[in-house]
Design a protein around this motif. Structure first.
Motif, mmCIF file in Angstrom:
data_model
loop_
_atom_site.group_PDB
_atom_site.id
_atom_site.type_symbol
_atom_site.label_atom_id
_atom_site.label_comp_id
_atom_site.label_asym_id
_atom_site.label_seq_id
_atom_site.Cartn_x
_atom_site.Cartn_y
_atom_site.Cartn_z
ATOM 1 N N ARG A 201 16.242 -2.017 -29.249
ATOM 2 C CA ARG A 201 15.686 -2.170 -27.903
ATOM 3 C C ARG A 201 16.249 -1.047 -27.057
ATOM 4 N NH1 ARG A 201 16.100 -7.396 -23.817
ATOM 5 N NH2 ARG A 201 15.105 -6.387 -22.047
ATOM 6 N N LYS A 211 11.074 -2.390 -27.289
ATOM 7 C CA LYS A 211 11.639 -2.868 -28.547
ATOM 8 C C LYS A 211 10.822 -2.285 -29.692
ATOM 9 C CE LYS A 211 12.987 -7.155 -28.717
ATOM 10 N NZ LYS A 211 12.975 -8.639 -28.841
ATOM 11 N N LEU A 228 9.063 -4.386 -22.543
ATOM 12 C CA LEU A 228 9.663 -5.505 -21.825
ATOM 13 C C LEU A 228 10.003 -5.080 -20.404
ATOM 14 C CD1 LEU A 228 12.117 -6.594 -24.664
ATOM 15 C CD2 LEU A 228 9.962 -7.693 -24.087
ATOM 16 N N ASP A 295 16.044 -10.486 -20.101
ATOM 17 C CA ASP A 295 14.782 -9.827 -20.455
ATOM 18 C C ASP A 295 13.579 -10.444 -19.741
ATOM 19 O OD1 ASP A 295 14.706 -12.214 -21.769
ATOM 20 O OD2 ASP A 295 14.472 -11.382 -23.779
#
Length: 349
Positions: A201, A211, A228, A295
């Protein structure tokens, strides 16, 4: 008595001319036990050997006791025959003692080291069975793919080591791809990657990351990617990824391809501090929660506060105004009160 002892227990021998000290092995249920016997003077023998008439009777009685113990505790420890140890030592001398990282006190579990062509250090664990080498050992190593070791009754540790080297050399390009990513970007996860880890990531910006899952067999091909972060930041990047995917060039490095496809420059250790991307969770006020990092991000551009998934889920679940649809919980951001959603945490109802 000596002739009878030699016939019934050929692996026990006298160590002195008086034949009062014996050493060797006795076999019970295909297990070998090391035994050392010191005999007292003749007039004390019956008392010392618990009423056994002679040494042979004592050994027969001892065998019976051990057999009962083995049947009641099949996992109890026993010694391997002498040829097991001599063969193991011979094989290590052929392989080279410098290849041995570890061996346990029972001489059953070994760790052998190997160095690939790029200078990376690797280790393979070898668990030997009682019928070694007829019975194949168990092998394990820190690899992203299954370890393949072929074994026959004629195989040796040197064969294992050479096959292990072939396994790691086949993954050399895979590790080179990850080495470049680790050295030239800020990797958020895993915190301490092992040689078996194929996921990275990578930080793109504040609360934005990608990721990537590198294929160990085809490391230069386009990896699985998951962006993300807040939607207003992730959407333009996702559009670029979809539009430029055809530009991916397997002859270039994975990192350079990602820069070209996403049309960005990744923050690196030479240009940014990692603390710039390690923003703590807005609920528990920590960055790492066990192995997880924040996240889940508020989509409001004026907020953008990150949260751990489990923290946000528990927070929203405790609010009377939140609602759930299938595995998604809808509620309000703890910071700005704007709408926010989170997937239900596995294992929680």
């Amino acid at each position: 008595m000596s002739c009878l002892l030699m016939r019934e227990s050929p692996m026990i021998i006298a160590l002195n001319k008086e034949k009062t000290v014996y050493d060797g092995f006795i076999t019970v249920l295909e297990k070998d036990f090391r035994i050392r016997i010191s005999l007292p003077h003749d007039h004390q023998m019956k008392q010392r050997l618990q009423h056994s008439a002679n040494l042979m009777a004592f050994i027969l009685e001892l065998r019976t006791v051990l057999e009962v113990a083995l049947k009641s505790q099949p996992g109890c420890q026993s010694f391997s025959p002498p040829q097991y140890y001599s063969q193991l030592i011979t094989e290590m001398e052929i392989l080279g003692w410098d290849k041995l990282l570890f061996i346990d006190a029972e001489f059953r579990t070994l760790k052998l080291k190997a160095e690939d062509s790029a200078g990376r250090q690797h280790a393979i664990a070898v668990k030997l069975k009682s019928k070694y080498p007829t019975e194949a050992p168990e092998f394990s190593a820190d690899l992203p793919v299954p370890l393949v070791i072929m074994w026959t009754s004629q195989s040796t540790l040197a064969n294992v080591h050479s096959q292990f080297l072939l396994n790691v050399e086949a993954l050399s390009e895979f590790w080179s791809v990850l080495d470049e990513i680790d050295e030239q970007t800020w990797v958020l996860e895993p915190e301490k990657p092992t040689k078996a880890d194929s996921m990275r990531r990578i930080a793109i910006g504040n609360n934005v990351s990608i990721k990537v899952q590198i294929d160990p067999r085809h490391p230069k091909m386009l990896p699985e990617c998951c962006l993300l972060g807040a939607e207003h930041v992730v959407t333009p990047l996702r559009n670029k990824l979809n539009a430029n995917m055809h530009l991916w060039n397997p002859d270039c490095s994975v990192l350079q391809n990602m820069k070209d496809v996403l049309e960005i420059e990744f923050p690196s250790p030479t240009t940014h501090e990692k603390s710039s991307f390690s923003v703590e969770c807005g609920i528990c006020y920590s960055y790492r929660l066990e192995s997880a990092i924040p996240d889940q991000v508020c989509n409001d551009p004026r907020c953008g506060q990150p949260f751990h998934q489990v923290c946000l889920y528990e927070w929203l679940r405790g609010l009377p105004t939140s609602r759930q649809s299938f595995n998604i919980v809808f509620g309000e951001c703890p910071y700005c009160s704007k709408p926010i959603t989170v997937k239900m945490v596995t294992g929680n109802a």
